[in-house]
Scaffold this active site. Sequence first.
Site, PDB file in Angstrom:
ATOM      1  N   HIS A  11      -3.073  -2.654   8.197  1.00 52.93           N
ATOM      2  CA  HIS A  11      -4.210  -2.953   7.314  1.00 52.93           C
ATOM      3  C   HIS A  11      -4.796  -1.651   6.787  1.00 52.93           C
ATOM      4  O   HIS A  11      -5.059  -0.729   7.564  1.00 52.93           O
ATOM      5  CB  HIS A  11      -5.269  -3.726   8.107  1.00 52.93           C
ATOM      6  CG  HIS A  11      -6.580  -3.866   7.416  1.00 52.93           C
ATOM      7  ND1 HIS A  11      -6.756  -4.615   6.279  1.00 52.93           N
ATOM      8  CD2 HIS A  11      -7.799  -3.323   7.698  1.00 52.93           C
ATOM      9  CE1 HIS A  11      -8.027  -4.539   5.899  1.00 52.93           C
ATOM     10  NE2 HIS A  11      -8.674  -3.760   6.743  1.00 52.93           N
TER      11      HIS A  11
ATOM     12  N   HIS B 171       0.762  -1.247   0.000  1.00 53.26           N
ATOM     13  CA  HIS B 171       0.000   0.000   0.000  1.00 53.26           C
ATOM     14  C   HIS B 171       0.795   1.300   0.000  1.00 53.26           C
ATOM     15  O   HIS B 171       0.189   2.367  -0.093  1.00 53.26           O
ATOM     16  CB  HIS B 171      -0.956   0.013   1.196  1.00 53.26           C
ATOM     17  CG  HIS B 171      -1.926  -1.118   1.191  1.00 53.26           C
ATOM     18  ND1 HIS B 171      -2.851  -1.313   0.182  1.00 53.26           N
ATOM     19  CD2 HIS B 171      -2.108  -2.144   2.063  1.00 53.26           C
ATOM     20  CE1 HIS B 171      -3.565  -2.398   0.442  1.00 53.26           C
ATOM     21  NE2 HIS B 171      -3.126  -2.922   1.578  1.00 53.26           N
TER      22      HIS B 171
END
Length: 160
Positions: free
Chosen positions: A155, A42
């Site tokens: 996350h 990410h």
Amino acid sequence: MVPKLFTSQICLLLLLGLMGVEGSLHARPPQFTRAQWFAIQHISLNPPRCTIAMRAINNYRWRCKNQNTFLRTTFANVVNVCGNQSIRCPHNRTLNNCHRSRFRVPLLHCDLINPGAQNISNCTYADRPGRRFYVVACDNRDPRDSPRYPVVPVHLDTTI
């Protein structure tokens, strides 16, 4: 009645086996901590086009990931978001360790456009650039993570 019971037990075993396989497809590679895997998936200040950027992720997963978002910011900036007020995670409502960014960041969202690809080298993605807030779940660092950050992102829950 015995054949039905036997058949239903086989179906249950097959279902459980498939769930185990599917679960393992979403698991992080064991050589990475959760924070390291978060960064690989990410964080990218200047991601190339999605089809190229996703190759590194897909090579670890051995399949085409359906979608992914790259935040065009630094790991340190995301760590700072971990210091914002804790909220319930919008997409994983069982978690209370999420934190929302205070500022929109540039990002690149990737959507798989050929889900039937049989080989990971054939995964093709559509690029959707944007600028959004994001919500991350954070946890205490793993002993294998740098001691520089005691709490780390693990996350990407959503972008807003």
